[in-house]
Design an enzyme around this catalytic site. Structure first.
Site, mmCIF file in Angstrom:
data_model
loop_
_atom_site.group_PDB
_atom_site.id
_atom_site.type_symbol
_atom_site.label_atom_id
_atom_site.label_comp_id
_atom_site.label_asym_id
_atom_site.label_seq_id
_atom_site.Cartn_x
_atom_site.Cartn_y
_atom_site.Cartn_z
ATOM 1 N N GLU A 121 15.465 47.980 -44.044
ATOM 2 C CA GLU A 121 15.163 47.145 -42.874
ATOM 3 C C GLU A 121 15.825 47.838 -41.691
ATOM 4 O O GLU A 121 17.047 47.879 -41.622
ATOM 5 C CB GLU A 121 15.759 45.736 -43.029
ATOM 6 C CG GLU A 121 15.297 44.982 -44.263
ATOM 7 C CD GLU A 121 13.884 44.482 -44.141
ATOM 8 O OE1 GLU A 121 13.355 44.475 -43.016
ATOM 9 O OE2 GLU A 121 13.300 44.119 -45.171
ATOM 10 N N CYS A 163 17.632 42.221 -34.902
ATOM 11 C CA CYS A 163 16.562 43.164 -35.211
ATOM 12 C C CYS A 163 15.204 42.584 -34.836
ATOM 13 O O CYS A 163 14.250 43.313 -34.617
ATOM 14 C CB CYS A 163 16.582 43.493 -36.692
ATOM 15 S SG CYS A 163 16.584 42.022 -37.715
HETATM 16 P P1 NAP Z 1 24.223 51.464 -39.153
HETATM 17 O O1 NAP Z 1 25.186 52.245 -38.377
HETATM 18 O O2 NAP Z 1 23.070 52.164 -39.765
HETATM 19 O O3 NAP Z 1 25.077 50.724 -40.276
HETATM 20 C C1 NAP Z 1 24.483 49.842 -41.169
HETATM 21 C C2 NAP Z 1 25.275 49.813 -42.461
HETATM 22 O O4 NAP Z 1 25.147 51.071 -43.122
HETATM 23 C C3 NAP Z 1 26.758 49.586 -42.259
HETATM 24 O O5 NAP Z 1 27.218 48.727 -43.275
HETATM 25 C C4 NAP Z 1 27.345 50.979 -42.432
HETATM 26 O O6 NAP Z 1 28.674 50.984 -42.865
HETATM 27 C C5 NAP Z 1 26.445 51.527 -43.498
HETATM 28 N N1 NAP Z 1 26.413 52.975 -43.608
HETATM 29 C C6 NAP Z 1 26.517 53.890 -42.614
HETATM 30 N N2 NAP Z 1 26.402 55.134 -43.136
HETATM 31 C C7 NAP Z 1 26.216 54.989 -44.472
HETATM 32 C C8 NAP Z 1 26.032 55.901 -45.551
HETATM 33 N N3 NAP Z 1 26.003 57.218 -45.370
HETATM 34 N N4 NAP Z 1 25.896 55.393 -46.799
HETATM 35 C C9 NAP Z 1 25.912 54.076 -47.017
HETATM 36 N N5 NAP Z 1 26.086 53.164 -46.023
HETATM 37 C C10 NAP Z 1 26.225 53.617 -44.774
HETATM 38 O O7 NAP Z 1 23.596 50.271 -38.327
HETATM 39 P P2 NAP Z 1 24.346 49.167 -37.430
HETATM 40 O O8 NAP Z 1 24.821 49.843 -36.202
HETATM 41 O O9 NAP Z 1 25.331 48.397 -38.225
HETATM 42 O O10 NAP Z 1 23.157 48.180 -37.123
HETATM 43 C C11 NAP Z 1 22.325 48.285 -35.993
HETATM 44 C C12 NAP Z 1 20.929 48.643 -36.387
HETATM 45 O O11 NAP Z 1 20.495 47.856 -37.484
HETATM 46 C C13 NAP Z 1 19.935 48.379 -35.289
HETATM 47 O O12 NAP Z 1 19.197 49.547 -35.101
HETATM 48 C C14 NAP Z 1 19.041 47.266 -35.824
HETATM 49 O O13 NAP Z 1 17.709 47.351 -35.442
HETATM 50 C C15 NAP Z 1 19.160 47.410 -37.271
HETATM 51 N N6 NAP Z 1 18.976 46.107 -37.905
HETATM 52 C C16 NAP Z 1 17.835 45.884 -38.589
HETATM 53 C C17 NAP Z 1 17.637 44.667 -39.201
HETATM 54 C C18 NAP Z 1 16.390 44.382 -39.996
HETATM 55 O O14 NAP Z 1 16.350 43.388 -40.714
HETATM 56 N N7 NAP Z 1 15.358 45.179 -39.891
HETATM 57 C C19 NAP Z 1 18.606 43.670 -39.112
HETATM 58 C C20 NAP Z 1 19.750 43.945 -38.389
HETATM 59 C C21 NAP Z 1 19.934 45.179 -37.788
HETATM 60 P P3 NAP Z 1 29.913 51.197 -41.861
HETATM 61 O O15 NAP Z 1 29.889 50.053 -40.929
HETATM 62 O O16 NAP Z 1 31.073 51.208 -42.767
HETATM 63 O O17 NAP Z 1 29.668 52.505 -41.174
#
Ligand code: NAP
Length: 524
Positions: A260, A299
């Protein structure tokens, strides 16, 4: 400062070293820390597979439903504490914090009820039958059934920073009802609410051992250690989603992955909608909510606002008036409508994104593309932009600014609106507001091919409809293309990701006995 421990192998465990610091985004103050250094996360995966999985699979659907009910009730009792944590760590207003926490409580309750309903249908069977028997040859005895059974692995749930409670619960509800144990990992920067939530569940919800584990902090390369029976359900940025798609487990062992990700959601005002009509007011109300709820860090928030050239100026004037009245500040204070962005990095990213949209040709018509001056936190006032030539714009259709930011885009006729909506290359939700049958006929199904969900706003539902950003457990959540290509929730549909569909072929009476007498009544 508190230290957030992880809950692994039936024990609260603390990683080594100082780890990451969590902040209050309204003040910048450090409030907690967590680390996973030195923790044996692979042992937690094994514990889930060996202990949690068998325990959950031993329960009937009705018993798993009862477990979800206990989880929902436990969170309901802890609601005020969870709301306070969300305000402190996410900078959420009380309304925004309730949106997250009540979403968690409600989704668990929904799946608890679904468990009871499935239980009433299948009794003590641990599988689900899809559709009627398929005739396979001319002989009526030899037939096929499609059967869903629980995968014997672990569900690794990786969540984004914006919904620490709902994100955890909506994923866990489907997995646990399907019988799959969960290792859940909230985003580190806002892990406080998720940590408190799991703490309450461990203390009060009588979870079977290994059914739910928590990682506070980075998971490192854990995704590379998953097996064919495991699944990863990920919510977050497209960049991280792409990394997970390349993980060894997904590429070489076919570990299932649901993504997602980003989404440039659209709201379309029909060219029949008159200024001041009930449908007009509904549209304005929805746009304001979607831009400002959770400071636009949803999102499903509306990023592109399509309006006909005939009414776009009137719409802009009304939106500017309403956005200017939004009071931005520390949500712990009285009378605040919108809080800060969740982290300093998110604010920097939003400002970078605003610059990109302006470079693309969009012009700021309300708010300012700069951080709010004179505050200790990470505040951005709502920013409305307008792009004069949406067909020439690129970033406006492809770059998600994850904050209170949307762009007005003029269109001429339903066909052009549909073409421009499709430029988002896949959205979680598209909302279309019209009372004109012809306009809806030419836009709704065209939008559906590019969206996980389409909300149709019209006069008859103006006072009843939920806003487009509200995800409900009975309808699927996810979207094609840029939105990640994933799918969650949707009632019983949400269980499928955690189960294996198998075609069973054989003697009809033998299969009927094996699967239960009422297989033909099974839901598709
Ligand atoms: P993110 O930086 O991609 O982080 C999301 C999650 O992934 C965090 O728990 C992060 O952990 C983890 N993560 C990062 N690198 C990883 C790796 N190499 N292996 C495993 N896990 C890893 O995203 P965000 O900044 O938290 O969220 C913002 C984005 O999410 C926005 O672009 C938004 O559109 C999207 N979003 C989408 C939805 C949907 O349902 N489609 C819902 C909400 C948000 P750490 O925090 O420990 O780095």
């Amino acid at each position: 400062m508190i230290t957030l421990q992880s809950y692994l192998c039936g024990q609260w465990q603390q990683g080594e070293g100082a780890g990451a610091t969590l902040h209050n985004p309204a003040t910048g103050a450090a409030i907690a820390s967590c680390s996973t250094r030195g923790l044996d996360l692979q042992a937690a995966l094994a514990y889930a597979r060996d202990v949690g999985g068998p325990a959950l699979r031993a329960l009937t659907f009705a018993e798993r439903g009862a477990l979800l009910k206990r989880m929902s009730n436990t969170l309901h009792e802890a609601r005020e504490e969870l709301v306070a944590a969300s305000t402190q760590n996410n900078g959420a207003t009380r309304g925004d914090a309730k949106f997250d926490v009540d979403g968690a409580i409600g989704t668990l309750a929904f799946y608890a009820k679904l468990g009871a309903e499935i239980g009433a249908r299948v009794g003590d069977k641990r599988c689900l039958v899809e559709g009627p028997a398929e005739p396979l040859t001319r002989a009526p005895r030899f037939c096929g059934y499609h059967v869903w059974t629980t995968r014997p692995g672990v569900a690794l749930h990786i969540n984004a920073f914006n919904f620490p409670a709902w994100g955890l619960a909506e994923k866990a509800a489907s997995a646990i009802l399907a019988g799959v144990p969960v290792l859940t990992k909230p985003a580190t920067s806002t892990a406080l609410t998720a940590w408190l939530l799991v703490k309450k569940l461990v203390e009060k919800a009588e979870l079977p051992a290994g059914a739910l584990q928590l990682v506070c902090g980075s998971v490192g390369d854990l995704c590379d250690h998953l097996l064919p029976e495991d699944v990863i359900a990920f919510t977050g940025s497209a960049d991280t989603g792409a990394k997970l798609r390349r993980s060894v487990s997904v590429v070489e062992r076919s570990t299932r992955l649901n993504v997602e990700a980003d989404s440039i959601n659209a709201a379309v005002l029909g060219d029949d909608v008159e200024v001041g009509s009930p449908t007009w007011h509904m549209f304005v109300r929805h746009v304001i909510t979607e831009m400002t709820q959770k400071s636009g860090q949803k999102c499903t928030a509306t990023r592109r606002i399509f309006a006909p050239t005939s009414t776009i100026d009137a719409l802009q004037a009304e939106l500017v008036e309403k956005l200017t009245a939004i009071r931005v500040g520390d949500p712990a204070l009285e009378g605040i409508d919108m809080g800060p962005l969740a982290t300093e990095d998110q604010l920097k990213d939003a400002l970078k994104g605003l610059a990109l949209l302006q470079h693309d040709g969009a012009v700021v018509v309300s708010g300012a593309a700069e951080a709010m001056a004179g505050s200790g936190g990470w505040f951005l006032k709502p920013v409305l932009l307008r792009h004069p030539e949406p067909s020439k714009g690129k970033a406006v259709h492809s770059h998600e600014v994850f904050g209170p930011v949307s762009t007005l885009l003029p269109y001429r006729g339903a066909a052009e609106a549909a073409r421009l909506v499709a430029r988002g290359e896949g959205t979680l939700v598209c909302s279309i507001y019209s009372d004109d049958k012809a306009f809806l006929e030419s836009s709704v199904l065209a939008a559906a091919t590019w969206s996980g969900r389409v909300l149709i706003g019209s006069e008859k539902v103006a006072d009843q409809a939920t806003t487009p950003g509200m995800v409900l457990p009975s309808c699927i959540h996810g979207g094609p293309g840029r939105a990640g290509g994933g799918e969650e929730l949707g009632g019983e549909r949400g269980l499928r990701f955690y189960m294996q569909r198998t075609a069973l072929q054989g003697d009809r009476s033998l299969l009927d006995r094996l699967l239960g007498a009422k297989v033909d009544d099974a839901k598709a």
